[in-house]
Design a protein around this motif. Structure first.
Motif, PDB file in Angstrom:
ATOM      1  N   LYS A   1      19.077 -34.901  29.547  1.00 47.13           N
ATOM      2  CA  LYS A   1      17.817 -34.937  30.299  1.00 47.13           C
ATOM      3  C   LYS A   1      17.698 -33.772  31.270  1.00 47.13           C
ATOM      4  O   LYS A   1      16.595 -33.434  31.721  1.00 47.13           O
ATOM      5  CB  LYS A   1      17.712 -36.265  31.060  1.00 47.13           C
ATOM      6  N   ASP A   2      18.839 -33.167  31.612  1.00 39.13           N
ATOM      7  CA  ASP A   2      18.826 -32.028  32.529  1.00 39.13           C
ATOM      8  C   ASP A   2      18.860 -30.685  31.792  1.00 39.13           C
ATOM      9  O   ASP A   2      19.129 -29.645  32.396  1.00 39.13           O
ATOM     10  CB  ASP A   2      20.038 -32.098  33.474  1.00 39.13           C
ATOM     11  N   ALA A   3      18.586 -30.711  30.496  1.00 37.90           N
ATOM     12  CA  ALA A   3      18.669 -29.486  29.691  1.00 37.90           C
ATOM     13  C   ALA A   3      17.660 -28.447  30.156  1.00 37.90           C
ATOM     14  O   ALA A   3      16.532 -28.775  30.547  1.00 37.90           O
ATOM     15  CB  ALA A   3      18.424 -29.822  28.220  1.00 37.90           C
ATOM     16  N   GLU A   4      18.093 -27.193  30.125  1.00 33.91           N
ATOM     17  CA  GLU A   4      17.181 -26.101  30.444  1.00 33.91           C
ATOM     18  C   GLU A   4      16.112 -26.019  29.356  1.00 33.91           C
ATOM     19  O   GLU A   4      16.375 -26.254  28.182  1.00 33.91           O
ATOM     20  CB  GLU A   4      17.936 -24.775  30.523  1.00 33.91           C
ATOM     21  N   SER A   5      14.925 -25.667  29.759  1.00 32.98           N
ATOM     22  CA  SER A   5      13.821 -25.533  28.812  1.00 32.98           C
ATOM     23  C   SER A   5      13.492 -24.056  28.629  1.00 32.98           C
ATOM     24  O   SER A   5      13.247 -23.340  29.605  1.00 32.98           O
ATOM     25  CB  SER A   5      12.590 -26.277  29.333  1.00 32.98           C
ATOM     26  N   TYR A   6      13.518 -23.612  27.391  1.00 32.37           N
ATOM     27  CA  TYR A   6      13.243 -22.207  27.101  1.00 32.37           C
ATOM     28  C   TYR A   6      11.880 -22.067  26.424  1.00 32.37           C
ATOM     29  O   TYR A   6      11.534 -22.835  25.529  1.00 32.37           O
ATOM     30  CB  TYR A   6      14.321 -21.632  26.176  1.00 32.37           C
ATOM     31  N   ASP A   7      11.150 -21.089  26.876  1.00 35.36           N
ATOM     32  CA  ASP A   7       9.871 -20.754  26.269  1.00 35.36           C
ATOM     33  C   ASP A   7      10.050 -19.513  25.408  1.00 35.36           C
ATOM     34  O   ASP A   7      10.715 -18.554  25.803  1.00 35.36           O
ATOM     35  CB  ASP A   7       8.817 -20.476  27.339  1.00 35.36           C
ATOM     36  N   GLU A   8       9.428 -19.536  24.226  1.00 35.38           N
ATOM     37  CA  GLU A   8       9.449 -18.372  23.346  1.00 35.38           C
ATOM     38  C   GLU A   8       8.211 -17.524  23.649  1.00 35.38           C
ATOM     39  O   GLU A   8       7.088 -17.965  23.418  1.00 35.38           O
ATOM     40  CB  GLU A   8       9.451 -18.813  21.884  1.00 35.38           C
ATOM     41  N   LEU A   9       8.433 -16.334  24.162  1.00 37.77           N
ATOM     42  CA  LEU A   9       7.345 -15.439  24.544  1.00 37.77           C
ATOM     43  C   LEU A   9       7.476 -14.117  23.806  1.00 37.77           C
ATOM     44  O   LEU A   9       8.581 -13.624  23.601  1.00 37.77           O
ATOM     45  CB  LEU A   9       7.355 -15.197  26.056  1.00 37.77           C
TER      46      LEU A   9
ATOM     47  N   GLU B   1      10.564 -10.094  21.209  1.00 31.45           N
ATOM     48  CA  GLU B   1      10.611 -11.550  21.242  1.00 31.45           C
ATOM     49  C   GLU B   1      11.646 -12.004  22.263  1.00 31.45           C
ATOM     50  O   GLU B   1      12.768 -11.488  22.291  1.00 31.45           O
ATOM     51  CB  GLU B   1      10.966 -12.105  19.862  1.00 31.45           C
ATOM     52  N   THR B   2      11.272 -12.980  23.076  1.00 32.18           N
ATOM     53  CA  THR B   2      12.174 -13.468  24.114  1.00 32.18           C
ATOM     54  C   THR B   2      12.246 -14.987  24.090  1.00 32.18           C
ATOM     55  O   THR B   2      11.356 -15.664  23.570  1.00 32.18           O
ATOM     56  CB  THR B   2      11.702 -13.035  25.524  1.00 32.18           C
ATOM     57  N   ALA B   3      13.324 -15.511  24.659  1.00 34.02           N
ATOM     58  CA  ALA B   3      13.472 -16.942  24.918  1.00 34.02           C
ATOM     59  C   ALA B   3      13.938 -17.043  26.364  1.00 34.02           C
ATOM     60  O   ALA B   3      15.032 -16.577  26.700  1.00 34.02           O
ATOM     61  CB  ALA B   3      14.481 -17.575  23.976  1.00 34.02           C
ATOM     62  N   THR B   4      13.129 -17.626  27.217  1.00 35.39           N
ATOM     63  CA  THR B   4      13.392 -17.539  28.645  1.00 35.39           C
ATOM     64  C   THR B   4      13.140 -18.847  29.378  1.00 35.39           C
ATOM     65  O   THR B   4      12.286 -19.640  28.981  1.00 35.39           O
ATOM     66  CB  THR B   4      12.530 -16.428  29.276  1.00 35.39           C
ATOM     67  N   ASP B   5      13.882 -19.034  30.450  1.00 36.55           N
ATOM     68  CA  ASP B   5      13.650 -20.159  31.346  1.00 36.55           C
ATOM     69  C   ASP B   5      12.925 -19.703  32.608  1.00 36.55           C
ATOM     70  O   ASP B   5      12.731 -20.473  33.542  1.00 36.55           O
ATOM     71  CB  ASP B   5      14.964 -20.852  31.705  1.00 36.55           C
ATOM     72  N   ASN B   6      12.537 -18.422  32.637  1.00 38.91           N
ATOM     73  CA  ASN B   6      11.823 -17.871  33.790  1.00 38.91           C
ATOM     74  C   ASN B   6      10.913 -16.745  33.300  1.00 38.91           C
ATOM     75  O   ASN B   6      11.322 -15.590  33.219  1.00 38.91           O
ATOM     76  CB  ASN B   6      12.809 -17.359  34.835  1.00 38.91           C
ATOM     77  N   SER B   7       9.690 -17.083  32.965  1.00 38.86           N
ATOM     78  CA  SER B   7       8.790 -16.102  32.368  1.00 38.86           C
ATOM     79  C   SER B   7       8.436 -14.965  33.326  1.00 38.86           C
ATOM     80  O   SER B   7       8.235 -13.826  32.890  1.00 38.86           O
ATOM     81  CB  SER B   7       7.509 -16.794  31.883  1.00 38.86           C
ATOM     82  N   ASN B   8       8.377 -15.258  34.632  1.00 38.94           N
ATOM     83  CA  ASN B   8       8.068 -14.205  35.603  1.00 38.94           C
ATOM     84  C   ASN B   8       9.159 -13.134  35.610  1.00 38.94           C
ATOM     85  O   ASN B   8       8.881 -11.934  35.650  1.00 38.94           O
ATOM     86  CB  ASN B   8       7.910 -14.793  37.004  1.00 38.94           C
ATOM     87  N   ARG B   9      10.407 -13.588  35.565  1.00 38.43           N
ATOM     88  CA  ARG B   9      11.523 -12.641  35.519  1.00 38.43           C
ATOM     89  C   ARG B   9      11.478 -11.814  34.248  1.00 38.43           C
ATOM     90  O   ARG B   9      11.645 -10.591  34.279  1.00 38.43           O
ATOM     91  CB  ARG B   9      12.849 -13.410  35.577  1.00 38.43           C
ATOM     92  N   THR B  10      11.215 -12.484  33.139  1.00 36.52           N
ATOM     93  CA  THR B  10      11.257 -11.795  31.849  1.00 36.52           C
ATOM     94  C   THR B  10      10.180 -10.741  31.729  1.00 36.52           C
ATOM     95  O   THR B  10      10.450  -9.602  31.330  1.00 36.52           O
ATOM     96  CB  THR B  10      11.119 -12.808  30.703  1.00 36.52           C
ATOM     97  N   VAL B  11       8.948 -11.073  32.074  1.00 39.34           N
ATOM     98  CA  VAL B  11       7.871 -10.093  31.945  1.00 39.34           C
ATOM     99  C   VAL B  11       8.079  -8.928  32.908  1.00 39.34           C
ATOM    100  O   VAL B  11       7.783  -7.773  32.567  1.00 39.34           O
ATOM    101  CB  VAL B  11       6.489 -10.743  32.156  1.00 39.34           C
TER     102      VAL B  11
END
Length: 239
Positions: free
Chosen positions: A74-82, A97-107
């Motif tokens: 339930k505490d798993a990190e959630s990654y967004d594909e951007l 292509e990225t997989a990130t838990d912090n889109s602000n950092r990635t962009v």
């Protein structure tokens, strides 16, 4: 051999040389697959392929099992594909292509790399039209009746089959037929070594050796970023 050919070889070696980077990528693929379809690979085709891809980079079974357990908690990190699009120096189109838990950092990181190394980050769709989205499956080219396999898989969306130096067959399909080809391979009992979605350029740009060097610097820095999963471009690598 030209500089672009040397770059292609060096780029491939570099991609598989960093074990930590590969394991991070495999772990995120597993996490995304579990989130999408659950932790049981028998009922989650994307997870089956994620596990196979992890094995392909020699990720230990313990690491794979732990990645599935972490993704199931339930505490798993959630990654967004951007996905980001832009241009490297000399007009080379790039898809990141990225997989990130912090889109602000990635962009911010991706934009900084493009800017620092002579490129420019574009908007969504700015270069995508120059590429075709394909699925590619790698299977062993041992004891396989290639012609028969090709006939069997055409009805499952197989578009093209290529023999590779590593002793594998690369099977290409349209993005929309990815699942159908995966199912066809399973029905034929063909073990998939790896599978991924790729962006294939509709045309390529041929550069001078000096220009190739400029593009390499940007591509290498993008691939070094921890959130970046894949980098595609339309620079000619055949010379």
């Amino acid at each position: 051999m030209g500089r672009a050919f040397e770059y292609r070889k060096a780029r491939k070696m570099k991609r598989w040389a960093s074990m930590a980077k590969n394991f991070t990528k495999a772990g995120r693929e597993i996490a995304i697959a579990v989130k999408e379809g659950g932790p049981d690979p028998e009922y989650n085709s994307r997870l089956r392929l994620a596990i196979q891809n992890a094995k392909a980079v020699n990720m230990p079974k313990t690491n794979i099992d732990n990645a599935i357990k972490r993704a199931s908690s339930k505490d798993a990190e959630s990654y967004d594909e951007l996905r980001y699009e832009g241009y490297a120096p000399h007009g080379v189109a790039v898809i990141v292509e990225t997989a990130t838990d912090n889109s602000n950092r990635t962009v911010a990181n991706v934009r900084h790399i493009f800017s620092k190394y002579g490129g420019s980050l574009g908007t969504s769709g700015s270069v995508e039209y120059m590429f075709a989205h394909k699925g590619v499956f790698k299977v062993k080219n041992e004891g396989v009746d290639v012609e028969m396999l090709e006939l069997e898989l055409i009805d499952h969306g197989l578009e093209e089959m290529k023999a590779e130096e590593e002793g594998n067959l690369a099977l290409y399909t349209e993005f929309e037929e990815y699942g159908a080809l995966q199912k066809g391979l399973e029905e034929q009992g063909i073990e998939v070594q790896s599978a991924e979605l790729v962006w294939v350029p509709s045309h390529t740009k041929t550069l001078s050796e000096e220009e190739v060097e400029d593009v390499i610097k940007l591509l290498d820095k993008l691939e070094e970023d921890e959130d970046v999963i894949n980098v595609f471009h339309n620079m000619n690598e055949e010379d």
